[in-house]
Design a protein around this motif. Structure first.
Motif, PDB file in Angstrom:
ATOM      1  N   ALA A   1       6.982   3.665   3.960  1.00  0.00           N
ATOM      2  CA  ALA A   1       7.737   3.240   5.141  1.00  0.00           C
ATOM      3  C   ALA A   1       8.958   2.423   4.728  1.00  0.00           C
ATOM      4  CB  ALA A   1       6.846   2.435   6.078  1.00  0.00           C
ATOM      5  N   GLN A   2       8.775   1.505   3.772  1.00  0.00           N
ATOM      6  CA  GLN A   2       9.901   0.687   3.300  1.00  0.00           C
ATOM      7  C   GLN A   2      10.962   1.555   2.625  1.00  0.00           C
ATOM      8  OE1 GLN A   2      10.721  -2.951   3.284  1.00  0.00           O
ATOM      9  NE2 GLN A   2      12.560  -1.769   2.839  1.00  0.00           N
ATOM     10  N   GLN A   3      10.530   2.489   1.797  1.00  0.00           N
ATOM     11  CA  GLN A   3      11.472   3.356   1.106  1.00  0.00           C
ATOM     12  C   GLN A   3      12.236   4.227   2.102  1.00  0.00           C
ATOM     13  OE1 GLN A   3      10.944   5.432  -2.987  1.00  0.00           O
ATOM     14  NE2 GLN A   3      10.234   6.937  -1.494  1.00  0.00           N
ATOM     15  N   LEU A   4      11.538   4.694   3.138  1.00  0.00           N
ATOM     16  CA  LEU A   4      12.203   5.504   4.161  1.00  0.00           C
ATOM     17  C   LEU A   4      13.279   4.683   4.875  1.00  0.00           C
ATOM     18  CD1 LEU A   4      12.303   8.193   5.764  1.00  0.00           C
ATOM     19  CD2 LEU A   4      10.672   7.167   7.361  1.00  0.00           C
TER      20      LEU A   4
ATOM     21  N   ALA B   1       8.221  10.957  -2.211  1.00  0.00           N
ATOM     22  CA  ALA B   1       7.183  10.184  -1.542  1.00  0.00           C
ATOM     23  C   ALA B   1       6.309   9.496  -2.593  1.00  0.00           C
ATOM     24  CB  ALA B   1       6.346  11.101  -0.660  1.00  0.00           C
ATOM     25  N   LEU B   2       5.915   8.266  -2.313  1.00  0.00           N
ATOM     26  CA  LEU B   2       5.091   7.495  -3.241  1.00  0.00           C
ATOM     27  C   LEU B   2       3.622   7.809  -3.017  1.00  0.00           C
ATOM     28  CD1 LEU B   2       7.037   4.171  -2.761  1.00  0.00           C
ATOM     29  CD2 LEU B   2       7.189   5.704  -4.724  1.00  0.00           C
TER      30      LEU B   2
ATOM     31  N   THR C   1       0.841  -1.185   0.000  1.00  0.00           N
ATOM     32  CA  THR C   1       0.000   0.000   0.000  1.00  0.00           C
ATOM     33  C   THR C   1       0.884   1.245   0.000  1.00  0.00           C
ATOM     34  OG1 THR C   1      -0.084   0.195   2.405  1.00  0.00           O
ATOM     35  CG2 THR C   1      -1.728  -1.245   1.364  1.00  0.00           C
ATOM     36  N   VAL C   2       0.269   2.401  -0.170  1.00  0.00           N
ATOM     37  CA  VAL C   2       1.042   3.647  -0.208  1.00  0.00           C
ATOM     38  C   VAL C   2       1.831   3.828   1.089  1.00  0.00           C
ATOM     39  CG1 VAL C   2       0.878   6.171  -0.310  1.00  0.00           C
ATOM     40  CG2 VAL C   2      -0.544   4.756  -1.812  1.00  0.00           C
ATOM     41  N   ASN C   3       1.185   3.646   2.234  1.00  0.00           N
ATOM     42  CA  ASN C   3       1.873   3.826   3.519  1.00  0.00           C
ATOM     43  C   ASN C   3       2.984   2.801   3.706  1.00  0.00           C
ATOM     44  OD1 ASN C   3       0.313   6.015   4.236  1.00  0.00           O
ATOM     45  ND2 ASN C   3      -1.146   4.817   5.441  1.00  0.00           N
TER      46      ASN C   3
END
Length: 455
Positions: free
Chosen positions: A272-275, A393-394, A266-268
């Motif tokens: 979170a993974q990218q961060l 941000a995605l 999901t977007v969140n």
């Protein structure tokens, strides 16, 4: 959880944005974070309730007393807010009045204006009245050190660390009563401590391997069920474990260049993974550039330089240790605001806080610090690749593709027909665990293959 797993579903990932991750980043990032959030969601309220009941009974406290004190605190906060509004409104009135009132009244108005300003300063300086600390929270805080104790509250979300420390402290008197015997109590203690070990290692940047994550997932699932907390959260942890085992198995069978479809986040989840991935790379970049760590001979793992400490986080910002070269101080000083933003974003991620994190602000701060440090007094050979400054941000669900080189695998997930020389033991263990409720104790010296047999 919101994660669609193409491997489990047996289908190709949907079209859309994608990101490539190493298997370890995916497991230690999205998978472990999601599982720990589920663990906290189901265990936190229950552990709070059990601790509350125990201390109230032991200390002879009426729970209604805590409720009354909390209500009185709310009333005091509301009264302060109301008085602040009245005092500020009166201050504005006096500002206008002193300009238009007769000279004979100016002295009295000026005097009142001074009194109002003094009261406003008292209210602003004093802040809100301190919230009362329930007696059961005071009891729980006894299990923590002086630095962590003040962060344990009745109303905030308890993270894995808080849950495990309280469970360990109250295990003999509270949580063991939910278990059949001391053997099960020891199992529970061992399980929660293993979960804590992985959580602490992950938060303090220990390089976790695949088996660490699988073990943490197994222990979380086991602890939740041993404590009778079966439900949606427990089922989610089970699914995450099976998914993690599936991608690890694919990596084990790969040829060293495999790319596997992991999941649709999901977007969140994707943000979170990218961060997590971006901040991890950023930390290593800073440490190498500033001479805090070095790569081992032959380009191996990173190691701390003797006499120096690694980058850390203290008091809402980044701490570089006492041994940072003074030449870097003029570079770091102007970047303090950006370092604070990154520290807060990292805190949001690792403490599994609810609500949104300003991802855009965090990435902007990462880019600013990267540019600032790049202009520093030294450039160290062997620097880590810096995260792309254009990271954004995605805004849509994202497909994850996993780089799963088999050469990095350690303690792979075993299959019974691939274990050589242990067929008799495997058959005996399998037969022993088949009856409902059966348990098997596997013992032996280190390294003989206990974990492999039972996998």
């Amino acid at each position: 959880m919101g994660t669609k797993n193409p491997i489990e579903a047996g289908e190709a990932p949907q079209e859309g944005p994608s990101m490539e991750l190493s298997l370890r980043d995916y497991l230690a990032g999205h998978i472990l974070r999601t599982a720990m959030m589920q663990f906290e969601a189901t265990m936190g309220p229950w552990v709070k309730s059990e601790a509350n009941t125990y201390f109230c009974q032991t200390l002879g406290i009426d729970p209604a007393d805590d409720a009354r004190q909390a209500a009185e605190h709310v009333d005091a906060v509301q009264a302060r807010v109301a008085e602040l509004a009245q005092v500020r409104a009166r201050q504005v009135e006096l500002e206008d009045l002193i300009k238009t009132c007769p000279k004979t009244e100016k002295q009295a108005v000026a005097k009142e204006k001074k009194t109002v300003a003094s009261r406003l300063k008292e209210l602003d300086t004093g802040g809100e009245p301190p919230a009362p600390i329930p007696a059961w929270i005071e009891g729980c805080r006894e299990f923590f050190g002086t630095a962590m104790a003040p962060h344990v509250h009745a109303t905030n979300r308890w993270d894995v660390h808080t849950i495990v420390v309280v469970m360990r402290g109250l295990l003999p008197k509270v949580f063991s009563v939910h278990l059949p015997d001391r053997f099960h109590a020891k199992e529970l203690l061992d399980g929660i401590l293993r979960v804590l070990s992985v959580r602490t290692g992950r938060a303090h940047r220990v390089n976790l391997v695949e088996s660490d994550v699988l073990e943490a997932l197994r222990q979380m699932a086991a602890v939740v069920r041993r404590c009778g907390r079966a439900g949606v959260e427990a089922d989610t942890i089970d699914r995450l474990l099976e998914h993690a085992k599936a991608v690890v198995q694919l990596a084990r069978e790969g040829d060293g260049t495999t790319t596997t479809a992991g999941a649709v986040l999901t977007v969140n989840e994707a943000n979170a993974q990218q961060l997590y991935t971006t901040v991890t790379a950023w930390e290593l970049e800073l440490e190498l550039t500033m001479g805090l760590v070095e790569t081992a001979p032959g380009g191996g793992a990173v190691r701390t330089i003797e006499g120096k400490g690694r980058l850390g986080y203290e008091h809402g910002t980044v701490a570089f240790g006492r041994h940072l070269d003074p030449a870097w101080e003029p570079v770091v000083r102007p970047l303090r605001p950006q370092l604070g933003v990154i520290a807060m974003a990292r805190h949001w991620y690792f403490h599994h806080l609810k609500g949104e994190c300003d991802i855009r602000e965090a990435y902007s701060a990462i880019a600013d610090t990267a540019n600032g440090v790049a202009a520093g007094p030294a450039v160290v050979v062997g620097r880590a690749p810096m995260p792309d400054a254009a990271v954004r941000a995605l805004a849509t669900p994202t497909v994850v593709f996993l780089e799963t080189p088999s050469v990095q695998m350690r303690v792979p997930v075993a299959r019974v027909n691939e274990i050589v020389g242990r067929s008799t033991i495997v058959a005996a263990a399998t037969a022993a665990v088949l009856p409902p409720g059966a348990r098997v104790l596997v013992h032996g010296p280190p390294g003989v293959g206990k974990d492999t047999v039972m996998a």
